[in-house]
Design an enzyme around this catalytic site. Structure first.
Site, PDB file in Angstrom:
ATOM      1  N   GLU A 145       0.750  -1.095  -0.094  1.00 42.90           N
ATOM      2  CA  GLU A 145       0.175  -0.122  -0.032  1.00 42.90           C
ATOM      3  C   GLU A 145       1.048   1.231   0.128  1.00 42.90           C
ATOM      4  OE1 GLU A 145      -3.272   1.089   0.164  1.00 42.90           O
ATOM      5  OE2 GLU A 145      -2.470   3.052   0.796  1.00 42.90           O
TER       6      GLU A 145
ATOM      7  N   ASP B 131      -7.099  -4.494  -5.250  1.00 40.15           N
ATOM      8  CA  ASP B 131      -8.148  -3.504  -5.008  1.00 40.15           C
ATOM      9  C   ASP B 131      -7.929  -2.115  -5.229  1.00 40.15           C
ATOM     10  OD1 ASP B 131     -10.586  -2.234  -3.894  1.00 40.15           O
ATOM     11  OD2 ASP B 131     -10.242  -2.903  -1.754  1.00 40.15           O
TER      12      ASP B 131
ATOM     13  N   CYS C  32     -14.010  -0.323  -7.530  1.00 37.74           N
ATOM     14  CA  CYS C  32     -14.852   0.438  -7.214  1.00 37.74           C
ATOM     15  C   CYS C  32     -15.400   1.123  -8.765  1.00 37.74           C
ATOM     16  CB  CYS C  32     -14.436   1.722  -6.233  1.00 37.74           C
ATOM     17  SG  CYS C  32     -12.940   2.241  -6.806  1.00 37.74           S
TER      18      CYS C  32
END
Ligand code: SAH
Length: 459
Positions: A339, A387, A414
């Protein structure tokens, strides 16, 4: 493609047929091929509109009257909250919203991904699609000497004063209203954006639905918080669920809500929540999914698609605070998470510790840089989860996946458009999209989340 010259002019009144719905919840009517976006109308309806804005390739209109109604239309009060307050699709029945979202995903799979055959399942929706958000960040202003708070009118900085959002959990609505009233009682000044003066910028509330723990964050411009003691006392008295009161200082001229500096005024620095059996510590600034019920649905689907037996090495790219990593770690041999935000990785490590999970490792960096390095070091994933943010995966990462050849890729997205684009790249690199499952994380809004399973061919 040549831009179409506008065949309409501003203020013109037209009778149109609506064909489509955008993810912002605008219906689309075409006049000689020129698209007009209209809030509040629905596909398969006809209506009378007034043209409000004419751009080169597209324009906007205002719905004056519906002449043919969609069977999915429901009547809602004509209020600014229904129009703008984060509930742009509230005039569509929930069943209709799920249908439109499914169609949106199917359309981009065909149009962008050239994946007309891929199974897209019906959207997994909520039993009760209202009052689901566990977080509010409410701007504060002043009108007639009183504090007001609510939401910004779109494309403006005018605050609409509201106490109740239809998509926020009741505890969140109560918290925001109570803090606003208390600040009014104490005559705390609102921040004035134009003059960059005044005090109170935002009221932020977060709620752990599974634990009943409430956090209140008071965001101010100045480092001094007037009447701090009374403020804390009143909040504690009026909101029995509060576990944490934080003062956040944001002295910059910016649209970013929170500043760097946090002071805990009362209670704990964090609240907790559970997704499934995993416990999370949430601080004022940490990222945490806003719809906890549907997050569980989404992660369970991701876990099912990963199909773990306990022997696998898993990579979780774009791992945030490690939510998916920790979920998967329960059934994998080892999970590596990466991340870009250092604070999120700090949170991820703490969350692993909080749950006694030891088979995870987290690293700060770009997924597209760190994962190729891991691969060079001999770390090879059996299952790789991504993601990414709305812009999708970096091409270098997709190429590394194609080289590394994990048996399965689980893609949480998303943005169906970039998902379809990336699935096409993986398909061309030897993968096959087995299925796409949309999940409704944001009822009443046009957003749709998807999780999809992609398998290596000939493996
Ligand atoms: N999987 C997490 C977070 C997903 S949001 C969850 O479900 O909670 C996407 C995350 O990707 C954000 O945390 C963002 O900071 C991170 N991100 C954005 N660009 C990145 C990059 N190039 N490499 C790694 N992480 C990135």
């Amino acid at each position: 493609m040549a831009k179409i010259q506008a065949p309409v002019h501003k203020n013109e009144i037209l009778d149109v047929e609506f064909e489509d719905l955008t993810h912002e919840g605008h219906a689309v009517a075409k006049v000689e091929g020129y698209p007009l976006f209209v809030q509040g109308a629905l596909p398969e309806e006809t209506g009378r509109i007034q043209v409000t804005k004419v751009n080169k390739g597209y324009g906007f209109g205002r719905l004056m009257e519906t002449t043919k109604r969609s069977p999915y239309r429901v009547d809602v009060p004509k209020s600014e909250m229904h129009k703008y307050g984060g509930t742009q699709l509230s005039h569509i029945s929930y069943e209709g919203q799920l249908k439109f979202k499914e169609k949106q995903v199917r359309d981009v799979m065909t149009r962008i991904g050239k994946l007309g055959d891929v199974p897209v399942h019906p959207v997994l929706g909520m039993e009760n699609p209202w009052h689901y958000r566990n977080k509010a960040q409410v701007p504060v202003g002043e009108k007639n000497g009183q504090l007001i708070s609510g939401f910004f009118k779109p494309r403006s900085h005018e605050i609409i004063d509201t106490n109740e959002s239809l998509i926020q959990i009741a505890e969140i609505n109560e918290a925001v209203q109570a803090v606003k009233e208390i600040c009014n009682e104490l005559h705390i000044q609102a921040y004035d954006e134009t003059a960059h003066k005044g005090t109170l910028r935002h009221i932020v509330a977060r709620y752990g639905k599974a634990t009943g723990e409430l956090m209140v964050v008071i965001v101010t411009r100045s480092s001094k918080l007037p009447q701090q003691e009374q403020l804390v006392e009143k909040i504690v008295n009026r909101l029995p669920k509060v576990k944490s009161i934080v003062h956040n200082i944001n002295s910059k001229r910016t649209n970013v809500i929170m500043g760097e500096e946090n002071r805990v005024l009362w209670g704990e620095p964090v609240i907790h929540d559970y997704i499934g059996d995993i416990k999370f510590a949430i601080s004022a600034r940490s990222f945490y999914q806003v719809n906890p019920d549907q997050t569980k649905v989404l992660y369970e689907k991701a876990l099912e698609y990963a199909g773990l037996s306990g022997d696998e090495t898993v990579i979780d790219a774009y791992c945030g605070i490690g939510t998916i990593s920790l979920f998967l770690a329960q059934q994998a041999k080892k999970v590596y998470g990466v991340e870009i935000v250092p604070q999120a990785i700090e949170d991820a490590k703490q969350n692993a510790e909080l749950n006694g999970i030891t088979n995870v490792e987290f690293e700060v960096g770009e997924a597209e840089t760190v994962i190729p390095n891991w691969y060079k070091q001999g770390i090879k994933a059996d299952v790789l989860v991504v993601d990414p943010p709305r812009k999708g995966c970096d091409e270098a990462l997709l190429q590394t996946i194609i080289d590394m050849k994990p048996k399965k890729v689980v893609y949480v997205s998303c943005n169906p458009g970039t998902l379809a684009r990336d699935l096409r790249i993986l398909e061309d690199g030897g993968y096959e999209t087995a299925e796409v499952q949309p999940v409704d994380m944001f009822p009443m809004t046009g957003h749709v989340e998807c999780v999809s399973q992609i398998v290596l061919k000939n493996s």
